[in-house]
Every structure is written in C-alpha cells, then in structure tokens.
Scaffold this motif. Structure first.
Motif, PDB file in Angstrom:
ATOM      1  N   CYS A   1       0.830  -1.211   0.000  1.00 21.89           N
ATOM      2  CA  CYS A   1       0.000   0.000   0.000  1.00 21.89           C
ATOM      3  C   CYS A   1       0.862   1.257   0.000  1.00 21.89           C
ATOM      4  O   CYS A   1       0.640   2.200  -0.766  1.00 21.89           O
ATOM      5  CB  CYS A   1      -0.925   0.009   1.206  1.00 21.89           C
ATOM      6  N   PHE A   2       1.860   1.282   0.872  1.00 27.58           N
ATOM      7  CA  PHE A   2       2.727   2.450   0.940  1.00 27.58           C
ATOM      8  C   PHE A   2       3.533   2.611  -0.349  1.00 27.58           C
ATOM      9  O   PHE A   2       3.716   3.727  -0.842  1.00 27.58           O
ATOM     10  CB  PHE A   2       3.663   2.342   2.143  1.00 27.58           C
ATOM     11  N   PHE A   3       4.010   1.507  -0.885  1.00 32.72           N
ATOM     12  CA  PHE A   3       4.787   1.575  -2.120  1.00 32.72           C
ATOM     13  C   PHE A   3       3.948   2.144  -3.264  1.00 32.72           C
ATOM     14  O   PHE A   3       4.410   2.999  -4.025  1.00 32.72           O
ATOM     15  CB  PHE A   3       5.305   0.185  -2.476  1.00 32.72           C
ATOM     16  N   LEU A   4       2.701   1.661  -3.371  1.00 29.49           N
ATOM     17  CA  LEU A   4       1.839   2.108  -4.467  1.00 29.49           C
ATOM     18  C   LEU A   4       1.385   3.548  -4.299  1.00 29.49           C
ATOM     19  O   LEU A   4       1.118   4.240  -5.293  1.00 29.49           O
ATOM     20  CB  LEU A   4       0.616   1.189  -4.573  1.00 29.49           C
ATOM     21  N   SER A   5       1.284   4.026  -3.052  1.00 29.64           N
ATOM     22  CA  SER A   5       0.743   5.370  -2.827  1.00 29.64           C
ATOM     23  C   SER A   5       1.763   6.480  -3.051  1.00 29.64           C
ATOM     24  O   SER A   5       1.397   7.659  -3.080  1.00 29.64           O
ATOM     25  CB  SER A   5       0.190   5.474  -1.397  1.00 29.64           C
ATOM     26  N   ALA A   6       3.033   6.126  -3.204  1.00 27.07           N
ATOM     27  CA  ALA A   6       4.055   7.149  -3.452  1.00 27.07           C
ATOM     28  C   ALA A   6       3.829   7.785  -4.824  1.00 27.07           C
ATOM     29  O   ALA A   6       3.564   7.082  -5.806  1.00 27.07           O
ATOM     30  CB  ALA A   6       5.444   6.515  -3.379  1.00 27.07           C
TER      31      ALA A   6
ATOM     32  N   GLY B   1      -3.344   4.465 -11.065  1.00 21.98           N
ATOM     33  CA  GLY B   1      -2.755   4.098  -9.779  1.00 21.98           C
ATOM     34  C   GLY B   1      -3.692   4.327  -8.615  1.00 21.98           C
ATOM     35  O   GLY B   1      -3.533   3.705  -7.552  1.00 21.98           O
ATOM     36  N   ALA B   2      -4.688   5.210  -8.773  1.00 18.67           N
ATOM     37  CA  ALA B   2      -5.603   5.511  -7.671  1.00 18.67           C
ATOM     38  C   ALA B   2      -6.480   4.309  -7.300  1.00 18.67           C
ATOM     39  O   ALA B   2      -6.469   3.869  -6.147  1.00 18.67           O
ATOM     40  CB  ALA B   2      -6.461   6.724  -8.019  1.00 18.67           C
ATOM     41  N   PRO B   3      -7.273   3.743  -8.244  1.00 18.01           N
ATOM     42  CA  PRO B   3      -8.067   2.575  -7.856  1.00 18.01           C
ATOM     43  C   PRO B   3      -7.209   1.382  -7.450  1.00 18.01           C
ATOM     44  O   PRO B   3      -7.619   0.574  -6.615  1.00 18.01           O
ATOM     45  CB  PRO B   3      -8.892   2.274  -9.110  1.00 18.01           C
ATOM     46  N   LEU B   4      -6.010   1.282  -8.036  1.00 15.52           N
ATOM     47  CA  LEU B   4      -5.109   0.199  -7.647  1.00 15.52           C
ATOM     48  C   LEU B   4      -4.706   0.361  -6.187  1.00 15.52           C
ATOM     49  O   LEU B   4      -4.747  -0.605  -5.399  1.00 15.52           O
ATOM     50  CB  LEU B   4      -3.875   0.204  -8.549  1.00 15.52           C
ATOM     51  N   THR B   5      -4.337   1.579  -5.814  1.00 15.04           N
ATOM     52  CA  THR B   5      -3.945   1.835  -4.420  1.00 15.04           C
ATOM     53  C   THR B   5      -5.127   1.676  -3.482  1.00 15.04           C
ATOM     54  O   THR B   5      -5.008   1.074  -2.405  1.00 15.04           O
ATOM     55  CB  THR B   5      -3.361   3.251  -4.287  1.00 15.04           C
ATOM     56  N   TYR B   6      -6.278   2.197  -3.871  1.00 13.82           N
ATOM     57  CA  TYR B   6      -7.452   2.095  -3.002  1.00 13.82           C
ATOM     58  C   TYR B   6      -7.888   0.641  -2.832  1.00 13.82           C
ATOM     59  O   TYR B   6      -8.342   0.231  -1.758  1.00 13.82           O
ATOM     60  CB  TYR B   6      -8.614   2.914  -3.578  1.00 13.82           C
ATOM     61  N   SER B   7      -7.753  -0.135  -3.881  1.00 11.97           N
ATOM     62  CA  SER B   7      -8.091  -1.564  -3.778  1.00 11.97           C
ATOM     63  C   SER B   7      -7.131  -2.267  -2.817  1.00 11.97           C
ATOM     64  O   SER B   7      -7.538  -3.111  -2.012  1.00 11.97           O
ATOM     65  CB  SER B   7      -8.020  -2.222  -5.158  1.00 11.97           C
ATOM     66  N   MET B   8      -5.840  -1.908  -2.886  1.00  8.43           N
ATOM     67  CA  MET B   8      -4.872  -2.511  -1.978  1.00  8.43           C
ATOM     68  C   MET B   8      -5.113  -2.073  -0.542  1.00  8.43           C
ATOM     69  O   MET B   8      -4.942  -2.854   0.398  1.00  8.43           O
ATOM     70  CB  MET B   8      -3.442  -2.140  -2.406  1.00  8.43           C
ATOM     71  N   ILE B   9      -5.526  -0.821  -0.341  1.00  5.70           N
ATOM     72  CA  ILE B   9      -5.864  -0.361   1.014  1.00  5.70           C
ATOM     73  C   ILE B   9      -7.040  -1.157   1.560  1.00  5.70           C
ATOM     74  O   ILE B   9      -7.063  -1.547   2.734  1.00  5.70           O
ATOM     75  CB  ILE B   9      -6.175   1.154   1.007  1.00  5.70           C
TER      76      ILE B   9
ATOM     77  N   SER C   1     -16.274  -7.189  -2.356  1.00  5.29           N
ATOM     78  CA  SER C   1     -17.325  -6.390  -3.010  1.00  5.29           C
ATOM     79  C   SER C   1     -16.935  -4.922  -3.070  1.00  5.29           C
ATOM     80  O   SER C   1     -17.199  -4.220  -4.060  1.00  5.29           O
ATOM     81  CB  SER C   1     -18.646  -6.545  -2.244  1.00  5.29           C
ATOM     82  N   LEU C   2     -16.280  -4.455  -2.002  1.00  8.25           N
ATOM     83  CA  LEU C   2     -15.837  -3.057  -1.977  1.00  8.25           C
ATOM     84  C   LEU C   2     -14.808  -2.790  -3.072  1.00  8.25           C
ATOM     85  O   LEU C   2     -14.867  -1.757  -3.760  1.00  8.25           O
ATOM     86  CB  LEU C   2     -15.249  -2.743  -0.604  1.00  8.25           C
ATOM     87  N   ILE C   3     -13.887  -3.721  -3.259  1.00  9.93           N
ATOM     88  CA  ILE C   3     -12.855  -3.557  -4.298  1.00  9.93           C
ATOM     89  C   ILE C   3     -13.495  -3.540  -5.687  1.00  9.93           C
ATOM     90  O   ILE C   3     -13.133  -2.728  -6.548  1.00  9.93           O
ATOM     91  CB  ILE C   3     -11.809  -4.681  -4.184  1.00  9.93           C
ATOM     92  N   VAL C   4     -14.460  -4.418  -5.920  1.00  6.67           N
ATOM     93  CA  VAL C   4     -15.172  -4.435  -7.202  1.00  6.67           C
ATOM     94  C   VAL C   4     -15.875  -3.107  -7.445  1.00  6.67           C
ATOM     95  O   VAL C   4     -15.841  -2.544  -8.554  1.00  6.67           O
ATOM     96  CB  VAL C   4     -16.179  -5.599  -7.246  1.00  6.67           C
TER      97      VAL C   4
ATOM     98  N   MET D   1     -16.196   9.394  -9.118  1.00  4.36           N
ATOM     99  CA  MET D   1     -14.941   9.493  -8.373  1.00  4.36           C
ATOM    100  C   MET D   1     -15.240   9.851  -6.918  1.00  4.36           C
ATOM    101  O   MET D   1     -14.591   9.355  -5.988  1.00  4.36           O
ATOM    102  CB  MET D   1     -14.019  10.548  -8.998  1.00  4.36           C
ATOM    103  N   ARG D   2     -16.212  10.719  -6.727  1.00  5.00           N
ATOM    104  CA  ARG D   2     -16.624  11.110  -5.381  1.00  5.00           C
ATOM    105  C   ARG D   2     -17.065   9.888  -4.585  1.00  5.00           C
ATOM    106  O   ARG D   2     -16.645   9.685  -3.434  1.00  5.00           O
ATOM    107  CB  ARG D   2     -17.771  12.116  -5.487  1.00  5.00           C
ATOM    108  N   GLU D   3     -17.861   9.035  -5.191  1.00  2.00           N
ATOM    109  CA  GLU D   3     -18.345   7.835  -4.497  1.00  2.00           C
ATOM    110  C   GLU D   3     -17.209   6.837  -4.258  1.00  2.00           C
ATOM    111  O   GLU D   3     -17.156   6.165  -3.227  1.00  2.00           O
ATOM    112  CB  GLU D   3     -19.460   7.178  -5.314  1.00  2.00           C
ATOM    113  N   MET D   4     -16.297   6.737  -5.239  1.00  3.74           N
ATOM    114  CA  MET D   4     -15.163   5.828  -5.080  1.00  3.74           C
ATOM    115  C   MET D   4     -14.303   6.238  -3.884  1.00  3.74           C
ATOM    116  O   MET D   4     -13.894   5.403  -3.057  1.00  3.74           O
ATOM    117  CB  MET D   4     -14.315   5.819  -6.350  1.00  3.74           C
ATOM    118  N   ILE D   5     -14.016   7.528  -3.773  1.00 10.84           N
ATOM    119  CA  ILE D   5     -13.203   8.034  -2.662  1.00 10.84           C
ATOM    120  C   ILE D   5     -13.914   7.799  -1.328  1.00 10.84           C
ATOM    121  O   ILE D   5     -13.299   7.356  -0.344  1.00 10.84           O
ATOM    122  CB  ILE D   5     -12.902   9.533  -2.872  1.00 10.84           C
ATOM    123  N   ALA D   6     -15.202   8.073  -1.291  1.00 16.65           N
ATOM    124  CA  ALA D   6     -15.956   7.879  -0.054  1.00 16.65           C
ATOM    125  C   ALA D   6     -15.993   6.406   0.350  1.00 16.65           C
ATOM    126  O   ALA D   6     -15.894   6.072   1.537  1.00 16.65           O
ATOM    127  CB  ALA D   6     -17.386   8.417  -0.228  1.00 16.65           C
TER     128      ALA D   6
END
Length: 395
Positions: free
Chosen positions: A45-50, A67-75, A110-113, A142-147
């Motif tokens: 997670c830290f590596f991807l978020s840089a 990289g954003a959805p990839l990082t959020y999915s890993m989080i 389900s959240l990652i999907v 994007m707003r919903e994805m971030i939330a």
C-alpha cells in the motif's frame, strides 16, 4: 512524500520477510500466514501510494490516474487482512474463524469491485499524483469511489480499535503490550488519515479548501501509525524469538574458550554451520560438537587433578559451586593437554566422573566451564602441567 512512504514500505517489507522466513511452517499456521499477509499488504500500500510509483503505474498502463483505484483496492485488501489477522489472533473454533474470514473477504471483495467499477465509469482524465482525493471530490463516481475506500478503511479501524481495547483488558505481558501498540497505531491512522482525508474531502464538498490535510498531514502520520500497528502485531510473535537468538549469540561468544580448548580433540566430523544460519542453530551445532569432544576426552580425565584443583579453589575463597566448576575446567584442560600426545599419557585408573556442566539445562553449564577455562589461574596451572597427578614420572 515519496521518501516517507518508501521508508515505511521498506520497514514493513523487511518485517514481512522476517515473519515469513520459514515459508512452509508459516503457511501451515493461519496466524503466521495472516500476519505475513497483513504486513506485506501494508508495505505494498505504501509503495503504491508514493507519487513516483503512481506516475510509473499511470505511464505503464497509459490510463491517467490508474494508480488511484489500484492503491485504493490494496488499502481495502489491507483493511481486510487486518480484520482476518484479528480473527485468527483472537482464536475460537475453526468453523467460527472460517465463517468470519469468509464474511470479511466477501465484504471487502465487493468493496474492491465497486471501487474499480466506479473508476471505470468516472471521468478522471487529468492526472493527479498527490491530491487526487480533493481534486476529484466533487466529480461524479470518483466522489463515491473516494468515499467508499475511506468508509471501508474507517470501518476496519473501528472494528480493530473496539476489539483490541476489549481484549487488552483480558490479557497480560507481551500480548497486552502488542494490543496497546495496535490501539495507538489505530488512533494515529484514524486521526492522521481517516479524519484528515474526510475533513479535506468534505471541505471541498462545501466549497472550502483544506487540501493540506490530505496532501501534507495524512501521509507522514499514517506512515507512523502503520509502523506502530505492525509493531503491535509483531512484538508478541518476534520478540521472544529475538531474545532467544540474542542469548544464543551471547552463549556462542562465551563458549569460545571451551571450543578452543577442545578443537584438537578428535571427534566425528560434522558439517560446519553456514554463516547465514541464525544464532540458535549455530549454538545447537556448537553444543553438539562440544559434547562429542568431551566424550572423546573422557578417558583422559584425571580425578586427582580435579581433586587437587578443587582443594586449591576452595582455599582461594571460591564458593563450593565455583570451586567445582574450576576443578572440572582444570581436569578438562589437563586432559586436553595429554590428549594431544596420547602415547605418552598413562592413567592408572580411568575416571568415571561425569562433568556436571554437561548435565545442566541448555548451555549454562558449558558457559560456566568456558569462563573458568579462560579466567581461573588454577586452570592455567593444570594446562601448563604444574598440577601433580597420577601420570607417569616422565611428566
């Protein structure tokens, strides 16, 4: 910011390697496997978020902000792994743990999907490497994805905090220390990441600008929080082993005089331990080698040398225990001296004495013997042959 998160990723990655040093054993133990997975995913997670990594991912895929959805999915996967780790750590029946793990995987899967789907349908053409959450806070989908990713991680923190606070009241020792560290890490993560990000995003929703909370405050604080949380998980599992290896390293150093005394004794050859083996493994090899050498040296033991040395040590003011160790060391030094020239060594009656140092648990008895070999003048006299014994007159 990249340097901060890369440092956190490196520490977490190293921790995962230490935990996973024995892959087969780790995979057979659900607790060890889930600990490795949680710490490893935290590092990813830290590596991807840089920002540097995000830029490389975007360029490689040709998709702005991929990289954003990839990082959020890993989080989200990291959050799930923390809950699974707590499930195994807390214990319970196998069926109960399996049921809880399945629920956690289904929820966060389900959240990652949902995160990936929302990014796919959103319009995010402008690349943002450090302020994507606030820049796209008002963009549909994007707003919903971030939330969603903030909600998923926040829920994980609440569950962890609640369970750890309740559990810390029931346990003691290293486990309680680990739980308190996890609680501290959860507080840092919750305040420094969840609250900072949520306030910054909500400020955008209301037409205000508090982006610094998301871009400047959240990354360093969440890095510290993740490291503290990981320490909480690892200390109860790694500290006892680390203490054991540290003691083994100390015993290895302390046994040097004894091994030096015995190296000339002929024993069955053994494979030398590899330099990369842990101290405990090297200590086991050294103890076995010393015991074999002592057995080979036993026919040369002289009871009179031991008795004279015992009397001398007692006369010098040593306690009975210290005198006994010194006497054994003197007899051993004398035997090693004569074993080097066995054809000139004659004892009227072979000793049946058994070294008490070899009967002590662990390496403690051998360490005492080694210290006497290196420090006692009585032993030095025996090594030089100035103790009168039952050897023939030529000595």
């Amino acid at each position: 910011m990249s340097l901060v998160v890369y440092a956190a990723a490196s520490v977490l990655g190293l921790s995962a390697v230490l935990l996973f040093s024995r892959p087969r054993a780790a995979l057979r133990n659900p607790l060890t496997a889930s600990t490795c997975a949680a710490v490893g995913l935290g590092a990813i997670c830290f590596f991807l978020s840089a920002p540097v990594t995000l830029k490389a991912v975007n360029d490689f895929t040709g998709i702005p902000n991929f990289g954003a959805p990839l990082t959020y999915s890993m989080i989200s996967a990291y959050s799930c792994s923390l809950i699974i780790l707590l499930i195994h750590w807390r214990g319970g029946s196998r069926a109960y743990r399996r049921s809880m793990v399945v629920r956690a995987v289904a929820t966060y899967g389900s959240l990652i999907v949902a995160i990936i789907t929302l990014f796919t349908v959103a319009d995010a053409r402008t690349e943002r490497l450090s302020d994507l959450d606030t820049y796209y806070a008002n963009t549909p989908y994007m707003r919903e994805m971030i939330a969603l990713y903030l909600l998923g991680h926040g829920t994980c923190l609440l569950v962890m905090g609640f369970l750890c606070v309740r559990w810390a009241r029931e346990v003691t020792g290293l486990l309680r220390t680990g739980l308190r560290l996890i609680i501290a890490g959860v507080v840092l993560d919750g305040i420094g990441f969840e609250v900072a990000k949520a306030v910054a995003v909500a400020a955008r929703w209301t037409g205000h600008d508090l982006d610094f909370l998301s871009t400047n405050v959240a990354p360093p604080v969440v890095s510290v929080g993740a490291l503290v949380t990981s320490l909480g998980f690892m200390i109860p599992r790694l500290l006892p082993s680390a203490v054991t290896h540290w003691r083994s390293l100390s015993d290895l150093r302390n046994l040097t005089p004894l091994w030096r005394e015995l190296q000339s004794v002929t024993t069955a050859p053994k494979p030398t331990p590899s330099w990369w083996q842990l101290p405990q493994a090297r200590l086991h090899w050294l103890e076995a080698s010393i015991h074999d050498a002592l057995l080979a040296l036993a026919p040369h033991f002289d009871d009179q040398v031991r008795q004279i040395s015992l009397d001398t040590a007692l006369g010098n003011g040593n306690s009975p225990h210290e005198a006994r160790v010194i006497a054994e060391a003197a007899m051993l030094a004398d035997a090693a001296r004569h074993a080097a020239v066995p054809k000139d060594h004659h004892i009227k009656e072979p000793s049946t004495y058994r070294l008490q140092a070899t009967a002590a648990p662990g390496a403690s008895g051998l360490v005492e013997l080694a210290q006497a070999l290196g420090q006692s003048p009585v032993v030095t006299a025996a090594r030089e042959g100035s103790v009168k014994a039952t050897h023939d007159p030529t000595h």
